[in-house]
Design an enzyme around this catalytic site. Structure first.
Site, PDB file in Angstrom:
ATOM      1  N   CYS A  98      38.394   0.342  57.097  1.00  0.00           N
ATOM      2  CA  CYS A  98      39.376  -0.350  57.934  1.00  0.00           C
ATOM      3  C   CYS A  98      39.213   0.206  59.352  1.00  0.00           C
ATOM      4  O   CYS A  98      39.373   1.404  59.572  1.00  0.00           O
ATOM      5  CB  CYS A  98      40.774  -0.054  57.377  1.00  0.00           C
ATOM      6  N   ASN A 133      55.010  -0.215  54.005  1.00  0.00           N
ATOM      7  CA  ASN A 133      54.735   1.226  54.029  1.00  0.00           C
ATOM      8  C   ASN A 133      55.670   1.871  55.031  1.00  0.00           C
ATOM      9  O   ASN A 133      55.648   1.530  56.202  1.00  0.00           O
ATOM     10  CB  ASN A 133      53.289   1.485  54.471  1.00  0.00           C
ATOM     11  N   CYS A 146      48.328   0.402  55.897  1.00  0.00           N
ATOM     12  CA  CYS A 146      48.632  -0.627  56.894  1.00  0.00           C
ATOM     13  C   CYS A 146      49.855  -0.250  57.699  1.00  0.00           C
ATOM     14  O   CYS A 146      50.900   0.068  57.133  1.00  0.00           O
ATOM     15  CB  CYS A 146      48.963  -1.946  56.210  1.00  0.00           C
ATOM     16  N   CYS A 156      48.430  -0.895  70.667  1.00  0.00           N
ATOM     17  CA  CYS A 156      48.570  -2.344  70.486  1.00  0.00           C
ATOM     18  C   CYS A 156      49.711  -2.806  71.380  1.00  0.00           C
ATOM     19  O   CYS A 156      50.628  -2.046  71.656  1.00  0.00           O
ATOM     20  CB  CYS A 156      48.899  -2.651  69.031  1.00  0.00           C
ATOM     21  N   CYS A 207      55.683  -1.911  62.471  1.00  0.00           N
ATOM     22  CA  CYS A 207      54.359  -1.287  62.529  1.00  0.00           C
ATOM     23  C   CYS A 207      54.382  -0.062  63.437  1.00  0.00           C
ATOM     24  O   CYS A 207      54.833  -0.141  64.585  1.00  0.00           O
ATOM     25  CB  CYS A 207      53.346  -2.295  63.036  1.00  0.00           C
ATOM     26  N   GLU A 240      45.216  -5.435  67.881  1.00  0.00           N
ATOM     27  CA  GLU A 240      45.136  -6.834  67.495  1.00  0.00           C
ATOM     28  C   GLU A 240      43.731  -7.318  67.873  1.00  0.00           C
ATOM     29  O   GLU A 240      43.408  -7.470  69.060  1.00  0.00           O
ATOM     30  CB  GLU A 240      46.221  -7.633  68.251  1.00  0.00           C
ATOM     31  N   GLU A 259      41.821   5.689  64.875  1.00  0.00           N
ATOM     32  CA  GLU A 259      41.722   6.040  63.463  1.00  0.00           C
ATOM     33  C   GLU A 259      41.025   4.930  62.681  1.00  0.00           C
ATOM     34  O   GLU A 259      41.180   3.745  62.993  1.00  0.00           O
ATOM     35  CB  GLU A 259      43.125   6.277  62.892  1.00  0.00           C
ATOM     36  N   SER A 262      48.533 -12.483  59.448  1.00  0.00           N
ATOM     37  CA  SER A 262      49.746 -11.751  59.080  1.00  0.00           C
ATOM     38  C   SER A 262      50.946 -12.655  59.332  1.00  0.00           C
ATOM     39  O   SER A 262      51.384 -12.803  60.465  1.00  0.00           O
ATOM     40  CB  SER A 262      49.859 -10.475  59.918  1.00  0.00           C
ATOM     41  N   LEU A 263      51.457 -13.245  58.278  1.00  0.00           N
ATOM     42  CA  LEU A 263      52.558 -14.197  58.439  1.00  0.00           C
ATOM     43  C   LEU A 263      53.900 -13.453  58.413  1.00  0.00           C
ATOM     44  O   LEU A 263      54.679 -13.533  59.361  1.00  0.00           O
ATOM     45  CB  LEU A 263      52.463 -15.267  57.347  1.00  0.00           C
ATOM     46  N   ASN A 264      54.161 -12.791  57.310  1.00  0.00           N
ATOM     47  CA  ASN A 264      55.257 -11.812  57.241  1.00  0.00           C
ATOM     48  C   ASN A 264      56.681 -12.361  57.302  1.00  0.00           C
ATOM     49  O   ASN A 264      57.634 -11.575  57.199  1.00  0.00           O
ATOM     50  CB  ASN A 264      55.107 -10.721  58.321  1.00  0.00           C
ATOM     51  N   SER A 309      41.761  -9.408  60.727  1.00  0.00           N
ATOM     52  CA  SER A 309      43.177  -9.693  60.501  1.00  0.00           C
ATOM     53  C   SER A 309      43.869  -9.930  61.842  1.00  0.00           C
ATOM     54  O   SER A 309      43.691  -9.161  62.786  1.00  0.00           O
ATOM     55  CB  SER A 309      43.807  -8.484  59.798  1.00  0.00           C
ATOM     56  N   CYS A 358      55.124  -5.325  67.001  1.00  0.00           N
ATOM     57  CA  CYS A 358      55.739  -5.726  65.720  1.00  0.00           C
ATOM     58  C   CYS A 358      56.689  -4.611  65.289  1.00  0.00           C
ATOM     59  O   CYS A 358      56.322  -3.425  65.326  1.00  0.00           O
ATOM     60  CB  CYS A 358      54.670  -5.952  64.656  1.00  0.00           C
TER      61      CYS A 358
HETATM   62  N1  SAH Z   1      47.082  -6.800  64.425  1.00  0.00           N
HETATM   63  C1  SAH Z   1      46.438  -7.269  63.242  1.00  0.00           C
HETATM   64  C2  SAH Z   1      45.741  -6.177  62.432  1.00  0.00           C
HETATM   65  C3  SAH Z   1      46.423  -4.851  62.277  1.00  0.00           C
HETATM   66  S1  SAH Z   1      47.784  -4.766  61.156  1.00  0.00           S
HETATM   67  C4  SAH Z   1      47.413  -8.032  62.393  1.00  0.00           C
HETATM   68  O1  SAH Z   1      48.587  -8.116  62.748  1.00  0.00           O
HETATM   69  O2  SAH Z   1      47.018  -8.612  61.391  1.00  0.00           O
HETATM   70  C5  SAH Z   1      47.094  -5.030  59.565  1.00  0.00           C
HETATM   71  C6  SAH Z   1      48.105  -5.485  58.537  1.00  0.00           C
HETATM   72  O3  SAH Z   1      49.067  -4.455  58.298  1.00  0.00           O
HETATM   73  C7  SAH Z   1      48.926  -6.702  58.989  1.00  0.00           C
HETATM   74  O4  SAH Z   1      48.972  -7.650  57.961  1.00  0.00           O
HETATM   75  C8  SAH Z   1      50.312  -6.126  59.216  1.00  0.00           C
HETATM   76  O5  SAH Z   1      51.302  -7.105  59.004  1.00  0.00           O
HETATM   77  C9  SAH Z   1      50.359  -5.033  58.193  1.00  0.00           C
HETATM   78  N2  SAH Z   1      51.336  -3.980  58.461  1.00  0.00           N
HETATM   79  C10 SAH Z   1      51.700  -3.489  59.660  1.00  0.00           C
HETATM   80  N3  SAH Z   1      52.628  -2.519  59.511  1.00  0.00           N
HETATM   81  C11 SAH Z   1      52.842  -2.391  58.186  1.00  0.00           C
HETATM   82  C12 SAH Z   1      53.657  -1.532  57.376  1.00  0.00           C
HETATM   83  N4  SAH Z   1      54.422  -0.602  57.931  1.00  0.00           N
HETATM   84  N5  SAH Z   1      53.613  -1.690  56.040  1.00  0.00           N
HETATM   85  C13 SAH Z   1      52.796  -2.591  55.462  1.00  0.00           C
HETATM   86  N6  SAH Z   1      51.982  -3.402  56.158  1.00  0.00           N
HETATM   87  C14 SAH Z   1      52.010  -3.316  57.508  1.00  0.00           C
END
Ligand code: SAH
Length: 350
Positions: free
Chosen positions: A107, A294, A337, A114, A121, A164, A94, A218-220, A195, A118
């Protein structure tokens, strides 16, 4: 990878591969072909009349053209379009096109699924099916541009779709070179962002490639215990190691990293988190994108309260950071995302 009677897809084939294949050609010949393919959308070597007949014959013998096929389009209320694309072997990925006043951002995906798992996700639920080739990565932009009106053509690309990017480094680098090369797709390096979940070894390798696109990390989370839970890759590259890597990453003047921080209610959105985040990021040239979670059906997490998001942002701004709340796009069509996967899961992978 040679397919179709041992021929190779020309889309995504790198300049260095072509140079090694046609050692007796002058380099400008390769640029001429790139011009035909990436500027004029030409998909037929036989009409490339500024090349000799012999050269055209050699190209026809070795290469063919394939672009991802548009399988489905879903339209969001906010104007975004989610594309479901079918690749040569039937695999599905997608891409999401997001228009705004000033830009049209695509995007794109770098893997089918993947493997990083995570926990917040949706793509993770697919597992890793396979890596995309450089042609499949680049092909998403070309196929979608061909579907769009000229005025809607893609101006910015973010590698934030499925997968990733740094787990598929070689093809991603090849795609980036063609995407930003003046003789190929010609996108400014300032308009391309990769990213990553923070694969430190790969960030270091990427740096050596000398491609000055933007990196988003993506620190999170702000403590290892929480980050381990959200992003298992943190066990291999904990926060301190990741921060050290970013601190040592040479940036061009006026450039900075993007730090992405998905806000999850009561998990990583406290005042204490905001304070720790600002401590980690001191001395790192960066801007911070706060992404309210999300949601999707099978998740245990909740989106943050709006008041929390605003307070979190305010704290960072008071600490002199540029901190933005990322407006979530295409949430109504599971195009935001972390929401890419469901459709491809339901449709079988050939
Ligand atoms: N693997 C890469 C790129 C794909 S995810 C990465 O981790 O950066 C792209 C972005 O979406 C990342 O910052 C990730 O933390 C965020 N993301 C993933 N799932 C999400 C969700 N359910 N809600 C909001 N952001 C999310």
């Amino acid at each position: 990878m040679l397919r179709k009677n041992h021929k190779k897809n020309f889309i995504g084939t790198s300049e260095s591969y072509l140079r090694n294949t046609f050692t007796d050609w002058k380099p400008y010949r390769i640029h001429q072909i790139f011009n035909w393919v990436y500027h004029y959308g030409c998909r037929d070597f036989s009409v490339m009349t500024n090349l000799s007949k012999t050269m055209r014959g050699q190209l026809i013998d070795l290469f063919y053209f394939f672009l991802p096929k548009i399988q489905n389009k879903t339209y969001s209320q906010d104007g975004s379009i989610k594309y479901l694309l079918r690749l040569e072997d039937g695999a599905l990925v997608e891409s999401v096109w997001m228009p705004s006043e000033s830009r049209k951002t695509l995007c794109i995906s770098t893997q089918v699924g993947c493997r990083l798992n995570c926990s917040f996700c949706l793509t993770a639920s697919l597992g890793l099916k396979r890596n995309l080739t450089s042609g499949e990565i680049l092909g998403q932009c070309i196929a979608i541009n061909e579907d769009l009106e000229k005025r809607d053509a893609i101006t910015n690309v973010v590698f934030m779709g499925m997968g990733e990017p740094l787990d598929n480094l070689g093809p991603v680098v090849e795609a980036l070179r063609l995407m930003t090369a003046p003789e190929a797709m010609r996108l400014s390096t300032r308009r391309v962002t990769v990213s990553t979940s923070g694969l430190v070894d790969k960030i270091n390798s990427f740096q050596k490639e000398n491609i000055h696109i933007n990196l988003a990390i993506s620190l999170n989370a702000t403590d290892d215990e929480t980050r381990n839970r959200l992003m298992p890759i943190n066990k291999k590259y904990p926060i301190k190691t990741l921060m050290k890597c970013l601190r040592n990453y040479p940036l061009k003047p006026q450039r900075r990293h993007t730090i992405e921080y998905v806000l999850l209610r009561d998990i990583n959105d406290s005042d204490e988190d905001a304070r720790r985040l600002s401590n980690w990021l001191k001395g790192i040239p960066c801007k911070i994108n706060l992404i309210p979670f999300n949601s999707f059906e099978s998740t245990e997490y909740l989106p943050p309260l709006e008041s929390r998001v605003l307070k979190f942002q305010e704290y960072l701004i008071n600490q002199n950071f540029s901190a933005f709340i990322r407006q979530n796009r295409a949430t109504d069509i599971l195009g935001a995302c972390g929401q890419l996967a469901t459709q491809s899961k339901n449709l079988s992978y050939a």
